[in-house]
Design a protein around this motif. Structure first.
Motif, short mmCIF file in Angstrom:
data_model
loop_
_atom_site.label_atom_id
_atom_site.label_comp_id
_atom_site.label_asym_id
_atom_site.label_seq_id
_atom_site.Cartn_x
_atom_site.Cartn_y
_atom_site.Cartn_z
N ILE A 67 0.83 -1.22 0.00
CA ILE A 67 0.00 0.00 0.00
C ILE A 67 0.86 1.26 0.00
N ASP A 68 1.76 1.34 0.97
CA ASP A 68 2.54 2.56 1.20
C ASP A 68 3.93 2.16 1.72
N PRO A 69 4.86 1.81 0.82
CA PRO A 69 6.18 1.30 1.23
C PRO A 69 6.96 2.24 2.15
N LEU A 70 6.82 3.55 1.96
CA LEU A 70 7.59 4.49 2.78
C LEU A 70 7.10 4.49 4.22
N THR A 71 5.78 4.52 4.41
CA THR A 71 5.23 4.43 5.77
C THR A 71 5.61 3.09 6.40
N PRO A 129 -0.34 4.89 12.10
CA PRO A 129 -1.26 5.98 11.73
C PRO A 129 -0.67 7.37 11.93
N VAL A 130 0.46 7.47 12.64
CA VAL A 130 1.12 8.77 12.79
C VAL A 130 1.89 9.11 11.51
N PHE A 131 2.63 8.13 10.98
CA PHE A 131 3.41 8.35 9.77
C PHE A 131 2.54 8.44 8.51
N THR A 132 1.38 7.76 8.53
CA THR A 132 0.54 7.72 7.32
C THR A 132 0.18 9.12 6.79
N PRO A 133 -0.40 10.02 7.60
CA PRO A 133 -0.72 11.35 7.05
C PRO A 133 0.52 12.19 6.75
N ILE A 134 1.58 11.99 7.53
CA ILE A 134 2.81 12.76 7.27
C ILE A 134 3.37 12.42 5.90
N LEU A 177 0.72 13.39 3.03
CA LEU A 177 0.49 14.82 2.84
C LEU A 177 1.71 15.55 2.31
N PHE A 178 2.89 15.20 2.84
CA PHE A 178 4.08 16.00 2.56
C PHE A 178 5.08 15.34 1.62
N ILE A 179 4.98 14.03 1.43
CA ILE A 179 5.95 13.36 0.56
C ILE A 179 5.28 12.82 -0.70
N ILE A 180 4.28 11.95 -0.51
CA ILE A 180 3.57 11.39 -1.67
C ILE A 180 2.61 12.41 -2.25
N LYS A 181 1.98 13.20 -1.37
CA LYS A 181 0.99 14.21 -1.76
C LYS A 181 -0.16 13.59 -2.55
N GLY A 182 -0.76 12.54 -1.96
CA GLY A 182 -1.88 11.86 -2.60
C GLY A 182 -3.21 12.34 -2.06
N ASP A 183 -4.27 11.79 -2.63
CA ASP A 183 -5.61 12.10 -2.17
C ASP A 183 -6.06 11.06 -1.15
N GLY A 184 -7.20 11.31 -0.53
CA GLY A 184 -7.76 10.33 0.40
C GLY A 184 -6.99 10.16 1.68
#
Length: 219
Positions: A130-134, A164-169, A172-179
């Motif tokens: 889903i999100d390798p960086l997180t 869930p702390v890293f997910t929005p960070i 929002l600031f690196i991937i800059k995706g929606d949802g």
């Protein structure tokens, strides 16, 4: 209609796929024993390693890695390509939904009397897809805490909090995706589920009876 089919497919497929517990299957095939009858009675990777050693643990790890990734990839392919549906203009959400329900299947498998593992490894492997960086940040938290405390459970709980702390960070600031909000809520649900499943470990930590990583637990 396509939205309903997308949700129904993701939930049902992921739960049933998750119910195929790797630890139980591997130990039955390789050792002809039920892992739930030994050690901590938990059908998870840590208990397999403690009870039966590196070989069965490695096989369980490989199966769980495949299960988590495949659940997310298959659901995203079917929902996005076959049904032509995306949620919140972002294909990550269906991955989180698949990840949550494959975890539920792993923890409460319909094929094994609703008694499975804690879901930590499955959460990590679904997050890889889903999100390798997180995932990398959360695994780093797990590794640092494990190295500092020698408790797998403490590392897992801290990683569940970090998820869930890293997910929005990240989003929002690196991937800059929606949802981002929906994805963060799903990540929070997954993290809370992991912590909930560690209730016995938390009690043992408070009592000073929790096993440290690398210690042998008698079967």
């Amino acid at each position: 209609m396509d939205i309903f089919l997308s949700l129904a497919f993701t939930i049902i497929f992921s739960y049933l796929f998750g119910s195929l517990n790797s630890a139980i299957i591997v130990c039955r095939v390789l050792k002809h024993k039920d892992i739930r009858d030994y050690g901590s009675n938990n059908a998870g990777l840590t208990n397999v390693l403690r009870v039966f050693g590196k070989g069965p643990a490695a096989a369980t790890l490989l199966c769980d890695l495949a299960k988590g990734v495949l659940a997310v990839v298959i659901c995203r392919l079917v929902v996005t390509n076959s049904f032509g549906v995306t949620f919140f203009h972002d294909d990550k959400f269906i991955g989180y939904l698949a990840g949550f329900f494959v975890m539920l299947g792993h923890i409460f498998p319909v094929f094994y009397g609703f008694h499975g593992g804690k879901g930590v490894l499955i959460a990590a492997t679904t997050l890889i897809a889903i999100d390798p960086l997180t995932c990398a940040f959360s695994v780093a938290v797990f590794a640092i805490v494990l190295a500092a405390t020698k408790y797998v459970s403490v590392g897992s709980i801290c990683a569940a909090i970090a998820y869930p702390v890293f997910t929005p960070i990240v989003q929002l600031f690196i991937i800059k995706g929606d949802g981002v909000l929906a994805n963060t809520l799903m990540a929070t649900a997954i993290g809370l589920l992991i912590i909930y499943m560690h209730r016995p470990n938390i009690k043992r930590l408070m009592n000073g009876t929790e096993n440290k990583f690398g210690s042998k637990k008698k079967a």
